[in-house]
Scaffold this active site. Structure first.
Site, PDB file in Angstrom:
ATOM      1  N   ASP A  83       0.834  -1.204   0.000  1.00  0.00           N
ATOM      2  CA  ASP A  83       0.000   0.000   0.000  1.00  0.00           C
ATOM      3  C   ASP A  83       0.870   1.256   0.000  1.00  0.00           C
ATOM      4  O   ASP A  83       0.540   2.254  -0.645  1.00  0.00           O
ATOM      5  CB  ASP A  83      -0.925   0.006   1.234  1.00  0.00           C
ATOM      6  CG  ASP A  83      -1.813  -1.217   1.261  1.00  0.00           C
ATOM      7  OD1 ASP A  83      -2.252  -1.644   0.184  1.00  0.00           O
ATOM      8  OD2 ASP A  83      -2.052  -1.763   2.363  1.00  0.00           O
TER       9      ASP A  83
ATOM     10  N   HIS B 100      -5.249  -3.497   5.656  1.00  0.00           N
ATOM     11  CA  HIS B 100      -4.839  -3.791   4.285  1.00  0.00           C
ATOM     12  C   HIS B 100      -6.004  -4.362   3.479  1.00  0.00           C
ATOM     13  O   HIS B 100      -5.989  -5.520   3.089  1.00  0.00           O
ATOM     14  CB  HIS B 100      -3.644  -4.768   4.268  1.00  0.00           C
ATOM     15  CG  HIS B 100      -3.307  -5.222   2.877  1.00  0.00           C
ATOM     16  ND1 HIS B 100      -2.803  -4.371   1.923  1.00  0.00           N
ATOM     17  CD2 HIS B 100      -3.463  -6.416   2.256  1.00  0.00           C
ATOM     18  CE1 HIS B 100      -2.638  -5.033   0.799  1.00  0.00           C
ATOM     19  NE2 HIS B 100      -3.035  -6.271   0.959  1.00  0.00           N
TER      20      HIS B 100
HETATM   21  P1  NAI Z   1      -0.467 -18.243  -5.513  1.00  0.00           P
HETATM   22  O1  NAI Z   1      -1.673 -19.095  -5.596  1.00  0.00           O
HETATM   23  O2  NAI Z   1       0.261 -17.920  -6.773  1.00  0.00           O
HETATM   24  O3  NAI Z   1       0.577 -18.869  -4.498  1.00  0.00           O
HETATM   25  C1  NAI Z   1       0.219 -19.333  -3.243  1.00  0.00           C
HETATM   26  C2  NAI Z   1       1.082 -20.515  -2.911  1.00  0.00           C
HETATM   27  O4  NAI Z   1       0.722 -20.973  -1.613  1.00  0.00           O
HETATM   28  C3  NAI Z   1       0.913 -21.694  -3.882  1.00  0.00           C
HETATM   29  O5  NAI Z   1       2.171 -22.073  -4.398  1.00  0.00           O
HETATM   30  C4  NAI Z   1       0.306 -22.770  -3.005  1.00  0.00           C
HETATM   31  O6  NAI Z   1       0.713 -24.081  -3.366  1.00  0.00           O
HETATM   32  C5  NAI Z   1       0.839 -22.381  -1.634  1.00  0.00           C
HETATM   33  N1  NAI Z   1       0.124 -22.997  -0.523  1.00  0.00           N
HETATM   34  C6  NAI Z   1      -1.194 -23.282  -0.402  1.00  0.00           C
HETATM   35  N2  NAI Z   1      -1.439 -23.890   0.767  1.00  0.00           N
HETATM   36  C7  NAI Z   1      -0.260 -23.955   1.432  1.00  0.00           C
HETATM   37  C8  NAI Z   1       0.143 -24.475   2.687  1.00  0.00           C
HETATM   38  N3  NAI Z   1      -0.734 -25.024   3.523  1.00  0.00           N
HETATM   39  N4  NAI Z   1       1.444 -24.386   3.013  1.00  0.00           N
HETATM   40  C9  NAI Z   1       2.340 -23.821   2.186  1.00  0.00           C
HETATM   41  N5  NAI Z   1       2.021 -23.319   0.984  1.00  0.00           N
HETATM   42  C10 NAI Z   1       0.737 -23.390   0.607  1.00  0.00           C
HETATM   43  O7  NAI Z   1      -0.920 -16.883  -4.769  1.00  0.00           O
HETATM   44  P2  NAI Z   1      -0.119 -15.496  -4.687  1.00  0.00           P
HETATM   45  O8  NAI Z   1      -0.541 -14.636  -5.796  1.00  0.00           O
HETATM   46  O9  NAI Z   1       1.315 -15.785  -4.484  1.00  0.00           O
HETATM   47  O10 NAI Z   1      -0.766 -14.877  -3.334  1.00  0.00           O
HETATM   48  C11 NAI Z   1      -0.530 -15.464  -2.082  1.00  0.00           C
HETATM   49  C12 NAI Z   1      -1.283 -14.713  -0.989  1.00  0.00           C
HETATM   50  O11 NAI Z   1      -0.784 -13.380  -0.846  1.00  0.00           O
HETATM   51  C13 NAI Z   1      -2.773 -14.564  -1.271  1.00  0.00           C
HETATM   52  O12 NAI Z   1      -3.494 -14.789  -0.085  1.00  0.00           O
HETATM   53  C14 NAI Z   1      -2.904 -13.118  -1.684  1.00  0.00           C
HETATM   54  O13 NAI Z   1      -4.205 -12.605  -1.430  1.00  0.00           O
HETATM   55  C15 NAI Z   1      -1.879 -12.469  -0.795  1.00  0.00           C
HETATM   56  N6  NAI Z   1      -1.453 -11.135  -1.211  1.00  0.00           N
HETATM   57  C16 NAI Z   1      -1.140 -10.245  -0.226  1.00  0.00           C
HETATM   58  C17 NAI Z   1      -0.757  -8.960  -0.519  1.00  0.00           C
HETATM   59  C18 NAI Z   1      -0.414  -8.017   0.574  1.00  0.00           C
HETATM   60  O14 NAI Z   1      -0.237  -6.831   0.290  1.00  0.00           O
HETATM   61  N7  NAI Z   1      -0.267  -8.434   1.817  1.00  0.00           N
HETATM   62  C19 NAI Z   1      -0.685  -8.502  -1.917  1.00  0.00           C
HETATM   63  C20 NAI Z   1      -0.973  -9.518  -2.883  1.00  0.00           C
HETATM   64  C21 NAI Z   1      -1.364 -10.782  -2.521  1.00  0.00           C
END
Ligand code: NAI
Length: 328
Positions: free
Chosen positions: A151, A179
């Protein structure tokens, strides 16, 4: 010697974030954990000629425990991301359980680690993390951070565009609150060096900072949310924290923290009526050394944004706390 762990390392955020950590001279060991593909990601990164020894772990044979063991810093971008039309809160049902499980492992094998939660909804996953750590009697609020840096990164970029500044990183744009959507409160009156936002552009700028993530979700058209900018933001926060732990003074970055457990935070919690809130945090050897109160003399418009944010936050925090105490 710093051992860093990425949980969710094979994902859209996890892979570029792991790459950045692999390049950091501050990291000597990098453990990658995910439910899929970490052997490949780790093998690939391990060929880069930087310091960090890189290994990959999967769930069998207590892989999470092996990955997390004695970690100094654990960054968690595990879970599902948004698709068009979804709010961050829509992710709760799946991601709450994932984060809870990972924090339980951290509490057991790396109780002193700094934990950086990226998984959404951050407004609720950080309270979940705190409650799990409290129940395991290893909670230290100075070591738990909800990563809201994206942000701030967006606000720097958008304000610089509007104010005609060529280098957005020379701007310090405080963003406080939570957030997601209206819980995100940019304080343009406190930008340094100061900028003038024309009245007629104020609302649109606030809206862009609050809902900038939607631009990426829409543009990716069903393939997820921000990953590369988030990896940068996650790394920026992790790097600042590691530098501060190593003794660099004067490093400050907003983060979503448990205020009552941080010096200076209690007063802010009393003022706002919420325990979890993002404010600029002074970083140091203990992690969050001080929560900085920048709520004084904010503008009327900012106060209105803050009031709306607090309403939303209260529900998000309660949802996270309730999830741990009365699981569905
Ligand atoms: P993605 O789907 O590309 O990657 C998530 C990964 O987590 C996958 O590789 C999946 O296999 C893994 N995963 C699922 N369950 C798991 C477990 N129990 N243990 C370990 N790994 C596990 O998703 P992306 O785009 O990388 O986003 C991840 C998270 O980050 C989402 O919740 C998203 O909303 C959040 N996010 C947060 C932001 C922030 O500003 N804090 C900004 C953008 C995304």
């Amino acid at each position: 010697m710093v051992k860093a762990v990425v949980a969710g390392a094979s994902g859209g955020i996890g892979q570029p974030l792991s790459l950045l950590l692999k390049l950091s001279p501050l990291v000597s060991e990098l453990a990658l954990y995910d439910v899929v593909n970490t052997p490949g990601v780790a093998a690939d990164l391990s060929h880069i000629s930087s310091n960090a020894k890189t290994t990959g772990y999967l769930p069998p044979n207590d892989g999470a425990k092996a990955a997390f063991k004695d970690a100094d810093i654990i960054v968690i971008p595990a879970g599902i991301p948004r698709k068009p039309g979804m709010s961050r809160d829509d992710l709760f049902n799946i991601n709450a359980g994932i984060v809870k499980g990972l924090i339980e492992v951290a509490a057991e094998v790396a109780p002193n680690a700094f934990i950086l939660v990226i998984s959404n909804p951050v407004n609720s996953t950080v309270p979940i993390s705190a409650e799990v750590l409290k129940s395991k009697k290893v909670f230290n609020a100075q070591r738990l951070f909800g990563v809201t840096t994206l942000d701030i990164v967006r606000a720097e970029t958008f304000v610089a565009e509007l104010a005609g500044k060529s280098n957005p990183q020379e701007l310090n744009v405080p963003v406080i609150g939570g957030h997601s959507g209206e819980t995100i409160v940019p304080l343009f009156s406190k930008v340094t060096p100061s900028v003038t936002i024309p009245d007629e552009k104020y609302d649109a700028l606030v809206n862009r900072v609050q809902f900038g993530g939607d631009e990426v979700v829409k543009a990716k058209d069903g393939l997820g949310s921000a990953t590369l900018s988030m990896a940068y933001a996650g790394y920026r926060f992790a790097e600042k924290l590691l530098k501060a732990v190593a003794g660099v003074k004067g490093l400050v970055e907003p983060s979503y923290v448990y205020l009552p457990g941080i010096p200076g935070g209690k007063e802010i919690a009393e003022k706002t009526g919420v325990d979890f809130f993002s404010v600029p945090v002074e970083l140091g050897p203990n992690g969050a050394e001080k929560a900085l109160d920048i709520l004084g003399d904010i503008t009327e418009k900012e106060q209105k944004l803050l009031n709306a944010a607090l309403e939303g936050l209260k529900g998000n925090i309660k949802k996270g706390v309730d999830f741990v105490h009365t699981p569905p």
